[in-house]
Design a protein around this motif. Structure first.
Motif, mmCIF file in Angstrom:
data_model
loop_
_atom_site.group_PDB
_atom_site.id
_atom_site.type_symbol
_atom_site.label_atom_id
_atom_site.label_comp_id
_atom_site.label_asym_id
_atom_site.label_seq_id
_atom_site.Cartn_x
_atom_site.Cartn_y
_atom_site.Cartn_z
ATOM 1 N N LEU A 297 0.820 -1.198 0.000
ATOM 2 C CA LEU A 297 0.000 0.000 0.000
ATOM 3 C C LEU A 297 0.860 1.256 0.000
ATOM 4 C CD1 LEU A 297 -2.866 -0.913 2.497
ATOM 5 C CD2 LEU A 297 -2.724 -1.317 0.043
ATOM 6 N N SER A 298 2.049 1.136 0.578
ATOM 7 C CA SER A 298 2.995 2.251 0.626
ATOM 8 C C SER A 298 4.365 1.675 0.920
ATOM 9 C CB SER A 298 2.597 3.253 1.711
ATOM 10 O OG SER A 298 2.738 2.678 3.001
ATOM 11 N N ASP A 299 5.353 2.523 1.036
ATOM 12 C CA ASP A 299 6.710 2.054 1.324
ATOM 13 C C ASP A 299 6.804 1.403 2.696
ATOM 14 O OD1 ASP A 299 7.563 2.986 -1.100
ATOM 15 O OD2 ASP A 299 8.349 4.884 -0.332
ATOM 16 N N THR A 300 5.883 1.733 3.581
ATOM 17 C CA THR A 300 5.951 1.219 4.959
ATOM 18 C C THR A 300 4.789 0.308 5.315
ATOM 19 O OG1 THR A 300 4.816 3.188 5.800
ATOM 20 C CG2 THR A 300 7.238 3.243 5.747
ATOM 21 N N LYS A 301 3.868 0.099 4.374
ATOM 22 C CA LYS A 301 2.682 -0.693 4.682
ATOM 23 C C LYS A 301 2.476 -1.757 3.618
ATOM 24 C CE LYS A 301 -1.877 0.093 6.686
ATOM 25 N NZ LYS A 301 -2.930 1.096 6.980
ATOM 26 N N SER A 302 2.685 -3.017 3.993
ATOM 27 C CA SER A 302 2.542 -4.114 3.051
ATOM 28 C C SER A 302 2.054 -5.347 3.795
ATOM 29 C CB SER A 302 3.878 -4.419 2.354
ATOM 30 O OG SER A 302 4.845 -4.845 3.289
ATOM 31 N N ALA A 303 1.643 -6.357 3.039
ATOM 32 C CA ALA A 303 1.155 -7.597 3.633
ATOM 33 C C ALA A 303 1.598 -8.769 2.784
ATOM 34 C CB ALA A 303 -0.364 -7.574 3.755
ATOM 35 N N ARG A 304 1.927 -9.842 3.444
ATOM 36 C CA ARG A 304 2.387 -11.055 2.778
ATOM 37 C C ARG A 304 1.175 -11.861 2.303
ATOM 38 N NH1 ARG A 304 6.434 -15.409 5.736
ATOM 39 N NH2 ARG A 304 6.998 -16.635 3.892
ATOM 40 N N VAL A 305 1.222 -12.319 1.063
ATOM 41 C CA VAL A 305 0.127 -13.098 0.486
ATOM 42 C C VAL A 305 0.440 -14.581 0.642
ATOM 43 C CG1 VAL A 305 -1.186 -13.615 -1.594
ATOM 44 C CG2 VAL A 305 -0.368 -11.279 -1.176
ATOM 45 N N PRO A 306 -0.439 -15.349 1.298
ATOM 46 C CA PRO A 306 -0.178 -16.781 1.439
ATOM 47 C C PRO A 306 -0.077 -17.482 0.091
ATOM 48 C CG PRO A 306 -1.929 -16.072 2.928
ATOM 49 C CD PRO A 306 -1.668 -14.930 1.986
ATOM 50 N N SER A 307 0.725 -18.536 0.064
ATOM 51 C CA SER A 307 0.844 -19.339 -1.148
ATOM 52 C C SER A 307 -0.284 -20.345 -1.290
ATOM 53 C CB SER A 307 2.178 -20.081 -1.148
ATOM 54 O OG SER A 307 3.245 -19.171 -1.183
ATOM 55 N N GLY A 308 -0.944 -20.629 -0.173
ATOM 56 C CA GLY A 308 -2.041 -21.580 -0.199
ATOM 57 C C GLY A 308 -2.728 -21.630 1.148
ATOM 58 N N PHE A 309 -3.639 -22.596 1.285
ATOM 59 C CA PHE A 309 -4.427 -22.720 2.498
ATOM 60 C C PHE A 309 -4.667 -24.194 2.797
ATOM 61 C CE2 PHE A 309 -5.324 -18.751 0.447
ATOM 62 C CZ PHE A 309 -5.244 -17.835 1.484
ATOM 63 N N PHE A 310 -4.760 -24.519 4.085
ATOM 64 C CA PHE A 310 -4.986 -25.909 4.477
ATOM 65 C C PHE A 310 -6.302 -26.047 5.234
ATOM 66 C CE2 PHE A 310 -2.853 -24.205 8.269
ATOM 67 C CZ PHE A 310 -3.638 -24.716 9.294
ATOM 68 N N LYS A 311 -6.798 -27.264 5.257
ATOM 69 C CA LYS A 311 -7.980 -27.600 6.034
ATOM 70 C C LYS A 311 -7.845 -29.040 6.503
ATOM 71 C CE LYS A 311 -11.667 -25.598 4.779
ATOM 72 N NZ LYS A 311 -11.805 -24.663 5.916
ATOM 73 N N VAL A 312 -7.944 -29.249 7.809
ATOM 74 C CA VAL A 312 -7.872 -30.583 8.408
ATOM 75 C C VAL A 312 -9.219 -30.883 9.052
ATOM 76 C CG1 VAL A 312 -6.728 -32.051 10.105
ATOM 77 C CG2 VAL A 312 -5.395 -30.362 8.825
ATOM 78 N N ILE A 313 -9.838 -31.998 8.660
ATOM 79 C CA ILE A 313 -11.148 -32.392 9.169
ATOM 80 C C ILE A 313 -10.981 -33.611 10.076
ATOM 81 C CG2 ILE A 313 -13.477 -33.135 8.549
ATOM 82 C CD1 ILE A 313 -13.030 -31.872 5.805
ATOM 83 N N CYS A 314 -11.488 -33.508 11.300
ATOM 84 C CA CYS A 314 -11.453 -34.606 12.266
ATOM 85 C C CYS A 314 -12.886 -35.023 12.582
ATOM 86 C CB CYS A 314 -10.743 -34.180 13.551
ATOM 87 S SG CYS A 314 -9.094 -33.487 13.303
#
Length: 435
Positions: free
Chosen positions: A194-211
């Motif tokens: 968003l700016s030189d001092t404001k950024s966010a890391r984008v995940p490469s993927g997502f997990f789901k574990v069902i029990c």
């Protein structure tokens, strides 16, 4: 407010909240709020653990009672996103990372990332009444429960995993599920600036574990575990030669151990023991159960593709770069009549001919094209008109899975309306081959 219940499945099954490896542990947010046991933010039927560096969750732990699910659309009313006061506003990404923006000239810059629910509202809508279900659904609209999820994934495969696998899960004995969900990061993750001092890391993927509680009477087999992952950036999983090992926007059944390697989340020995896929290489066992490679990573179309038991025979799933028959291209948005103009081509990139008798091509809605014939090396087979059966290629996005005569997945592809926007009407869409 009551959050995650480790005894929710009943019958003496006790599943502790996952712990963290030493590296991840240094990023876990502690105390602001003040959090329960300094770490946990509890909501109605679920609990969140936050990463103070990514300002996105480490995981959510969710209890779901399918017997009390309310029909989709049965709860109404305004749903507004908010910051989780237990966590603190400064440790959560806000709407500025999800909304569309403008460039310096005032031209619109569409933001491709959605607020990806980790605990999905539709699945949280359970309770003794519509009012209770509505309250539970609204509880999911906190930024702490969201992560930067590409719109292609959020509106297609991730939604399908939530609604067609989790919501309708039927392998359990008592309609009760425990679900762990969270992001996967890699060494080459993208960032939103968003700016030189404001950024966010984008995940490469997502997990789901069902029990879940199985239908087995054996005390050692009463707990069932299924683990899944979907990737929105295939760069994180490449072999030493640079070949992709997964396709983007496609769900896979995976091992608990690989999830632990990728996330740093420790799911514990119990879940490791009850997951049916194999992580370690053992030639005798691999041969006995037809395991193609480890860690096992199995593409999933319908629940019939899921491996239920470690002793189940596997299909011969080839690595992407080694697949001989691939879904090569498709005419998804033809000029003129859609029904007669749509086509899909299969390509034999191997060194020998392949008999395609009784193979099937199935779209994301379960519509089928029956395939027969023989495909010579280097040749392309086009399925069009009657040969395409009931398969339809949606301009809004979709998927295709190619099965052989043993119902083993040979290849799988996805596309979105945003992918199609990059090509003109009447142009064929070329799919990735995992090379």
């Amino acid at each position: 407010m009551a959050g995650y219940d480790p005894d929710f499945l009943g019958d003496g099954i006790h599943i502790e909240l996952p712990r963290f490896g030493s590296v991840l542990g240094r990023s876990v947010l502690r105390k602001p709020g003040v959090l329960r046991q300094d770490i946990y933010s509890d909501h109605l039927n679920f609990t969140i653990v936050m990463n103070k560096h990514t300002k996105q969750l480490v995981y959510s732990a969710f209890n779901m009672d399918q017997a009390q699910l309310r029909p989709l659309g049965s709860t109404k009313g305004k749903r507004s996103w908010r910051k989780d006061s237990n966590i603190g506003a400064e440790f959560q990404l806000g709407n500025e990372f999800y909304k569309d923006r403008e460039d310096g000239a005032g031209n619109p810059l569409p933001n491709p990332y959605d607020r990806g629910h980790m605990v999905m509202r539709h699945n949280a809508m359970w309770g003794s009444s519509n009012t209770a279900a509505d309250k539970a659904g609204k509880a999911t609209f906190t930024y702490a429960n969201s992560s930067l999820q590409h719109q292609n994934l959020n509106r297609d495969e991730w939604r399908a995993l939530e609604e067609k696998v989790v919501r309708t899960f039927s392998d359990d004995a008592n309609d009760k599920l425990i679900v762990f969900t969270g992001p996967i990061y890699g060494d080459l993750d993208r960032e939103v600036h968003l700016s030189d001092t404001k950024s966010a890391r984008v995940p490469s993927g997502f997990f789901k574990v069902i029990c879940y509680r199985t239908t087995s009477d054996d005390p050692d087999e009463k707990l069932g575990v299924k683990a899944f992952a979907i990737f929105q950036d295939e760069r994180v999983l490449r072999d030493r030669n640079g070949a992709a090992t997964v396709k983007t926007d496609r769900r896979y059944q995976v091992t608990i151990s690989e999830l632990q390697d990728m996330t740093g989340v420790n799911f514990g020995a119990l879940l490791y023991a009850r997951n049916p896929l194999f992580y370690h290489d053992r030639a005798d066992r691999n041969a006995r159960f037809n395991v193609s490679f480890v860690p096992e990573r199995i593409p999933i179309g319908e629940m019939d593709d899921v491996v239920e038991h470690s002793t189940d025979m596997r299909c011969s799933i080839e690595k992407l770069a080694e697949r001989q028959i691939v879904i090569n291209a498709a005419m998804i948005d033809p000029i003129g009549d859609e029904q007669s103009g749509e086509w899909v081509s299969l390509f034999n990139r191997g060194s020998h001919a392949v008999n395609l008798a009784n193979w099937q091509l199935i779209d994301g809605s379960g519509r089928v094209a029956q395939i027969n014939g023989r495909l010579e090396t280097g040749e392309i087979l086009r399925l069009q008109g009657q040969d395409l059966g009931t398969v339809k290629l949606s301009n809004q996005g979709g998927s295709l899975i190619l099965y052989d005569d043993h119902k083993c997945i040979i290849d799988h592809v996805t596309w979105s309306k945003h992918d199609l926007a990059r090509i003109d009407e009447g142009m064929a869409y070329l799919f990735e081959r995992g090379q």
